[in-house]
Design a protein around this motif. Structure first.
Motif, mmCIF file in Angstrom:
data_model
loop_
_atom_site.group_PDB
_atom_site.id
_atom_site.type_symbol
_atom_site.label_atom_id
_atom_site.label_comp_id
_atom_site.label_asym_id
_atom_site.label_seq_id
_atom_site.Cartn_x
_atom_site.Cartn_y
_atom_site.Cartn_z
ATOM 1 N N UNK A 97 0.840 -1.193 0.000
ATOM 2 C CA UNK A 97 0.000 0.000 0.000
ATOM 3 C C UNK A 97 0.877 1.246 0.000
ATOM 4 N N UNK A 98 0.704 2.051 -1.034
ATOM 5 C CA UNK A 98 1.400 3.325 -1.179
ATOM 6 C C UNK A 98 0.488 4.442 -0.689
ATOM 7 N N UNK A 99 1.064 5.433 -0.016
ATOM 8 C CA UNK A 99 0.321 6.616 0.402
ATOM 9 C C UNK A 99 0.641 7.748 -0.570
ATOM 10 N N UNK A 100 -0.422 8.436 -1.021
ATOM 11 C CA UNK A 100 -0.291 9.538 -1.973
ATOM 12 C C UNK A 100 -1.040 10.738 -1.419
ATOM 13 N N UNK A 101 -0.779 11.926 -1.965
ATOM 14 C CA UNK A 101 -1.397 13.134 -1.435
ATOM 15 C C UNK A 101 -1.768 14.093 -2.556
ATOM 16 N N UNK A 102 -2.802 14.892 -2.302
ATOM 17 C CA UNK A 102 -3.235 15.925 -3.231
ATOM 18 C C UNK A 102 -3.872 17.048 -2.427
ATOM 19 N N UNK A 103 -3.972 18.230 -3.045
ATOM 20 C CA UNK A 103 -4.700 19.324 -2.392
ATOM 21 C C UNK A 103 -6.152 19.388 -2.846
ATOM 22 N N UNK A 104 -6.584 18.383 -3.631
ATOM 23 C CA UNK A 104 -7.947 18.320 -4.127
ATOM 24 C C UNK A 104 -8.452 16.889 -4.054
ATOM 25 N N UNK A 105 -9.740 16.687 -3.763
ATOM 26 C CA UNK A 105 -10.272 15.318 -3.769
ATOM 27 C C UNK A 105 -10.250 14.680 -5.155
ATOM 28 N N UNK A 106 -10.084 15.498 -6.199
ATOM 29 C CA UNK A 106 -10.019 14.976 -7.570
ATOM 30 C C UNK A 106 -8.596 14.930 -8.109
#
Length: 294
Positions: A97-106
């Motif tokens: 399982x890799x963790x990723x990030x964004x400043x938007x839910x899309x």
């Protein structure tokens, strides 16, 4: 679009308070098993009935370690960002399982680190996020039955910014501790029929403070989903398994969310066969010590 129009495994709903929209994520590759992974797609709705999309929220950039089995993305709001927990595999890397990030839910979602959060030598999948009462971050995941035969659910502490695991993983329970999973033949060629599946863990606090964990396996009637209750309210348990699964009849890998009107829902996919999988919503009610489908 309606839910019946969406081919998806492992559905996950983010009810986003900031945008007042529901975001539906899941395993969306048309063939998620053997061919190279493509992307994760998401849908959005204001009423849980009519859906817009799909929107590509993750597509691997050059050098990303995962090439196959783009599975089970979850998106959690944490520290004013959106964090995705998703499983991947490659020919030279165990599933993890890799963790990723964004400043938007899309999205777009990008890795927080070059490696997965799960142990590199373990076959793992379906990591979910949990913050305990002391503020410690955790990833809860499955150590796969294909490697250990009796599938496990484990917990691993995470760093403040979710970019590194801390310490060693902790075993929470094995599939054999529940009475309902079906025995399967091992994947090691021994022909021994003593293996059991664990997948899709998800943590939920009841209103009275009790801590539950959904998880799925193969039962005599097909894919199924049950839950365990922490005897002391702690993530580390001990965990008491329910005698019967919550969902039977070839459906599972679910999660729980609350609508903006305060209603409690369970979402899961059924049937468990590609390309026929569809996301389902079932309203839940809390009963003494557990959950019941309405």
């Amino acid at each position: 679009m309606q839910l019946t129009d969406i081919q998806m495994r492992d559905p996950f709903i983010l009810a986003d308070e900031l945008t007042k929209r529901y975001y539906l994520y899941g395993t969306t590759d048309v063939e998620p098993w053997k061919i190279q992974g493509v992307s994760f797609e998401a849908y959005q709705s204001s009423d849980l009935k009519h859906w817009e999309g799909p929107v590509t929220v993750f597509k691997p950039e050059s050098g990303f370690w995962g090439t196959h089995n783009f599975w089970a993305p979850e998106v959690h709001v944490f520290q004013d960002s959106y964090y995705m927990f998703a499983s991947f595999k490659s020919n030279d890397h165990c599933r993890g399982t890799q963790i990723l990030v964004s400043d938007s839910p899309l999205g777009p979602f990008r890795p927080v680190s070059p490696q997965p959060a799960t142990p590199l030598s373990w076959e793992c999948l379906d990591g979910t996020f949990f913050v305990d009462d002391a503020g410690q971050n955790w990833i809860v995941f499955c150590h796969e039955w294909v490697q250990v035969n009796d599938g496990e659910v484990c917990a691993q502490r995470l760093s403040e910014h979710l970019d590194a695991p801390i310490g060693e993983p902790i075993l929470l329970f094995r599939a054999s501790e529940a009475p309902w999973p079906k025995l399967l033949a091992r994947r090691d060629g021994s022909n021994l029929v003593d293996a059991r599946v664990t997948d899709g863990p998800f943590l939920h606090h009841l209103e009275d403070g009790q801590l539950l964990m959904l998880w799925s396996s193969v039962a005599p009637n097909g894919y199924a989903m049950g839950y365990a209750v922490s005897k002391n309210g702690s993530l580390l348990g001990p965990w008491q398994q329910q005698q019967e699964p919550l969902i039977t009849g070839d459906g599972g890998h679910g999660m729980i969310f609350r609508s903006f009107e305060g209603r409690l829902y369970l979402t899961y996919h059924s049937p468990n066969k590609t390309p026929n999988e569809r996301p389902f919503f079932v309203e839940l009610e809390e009963v003494e010590g557990g959950l019941r489908c309405r």
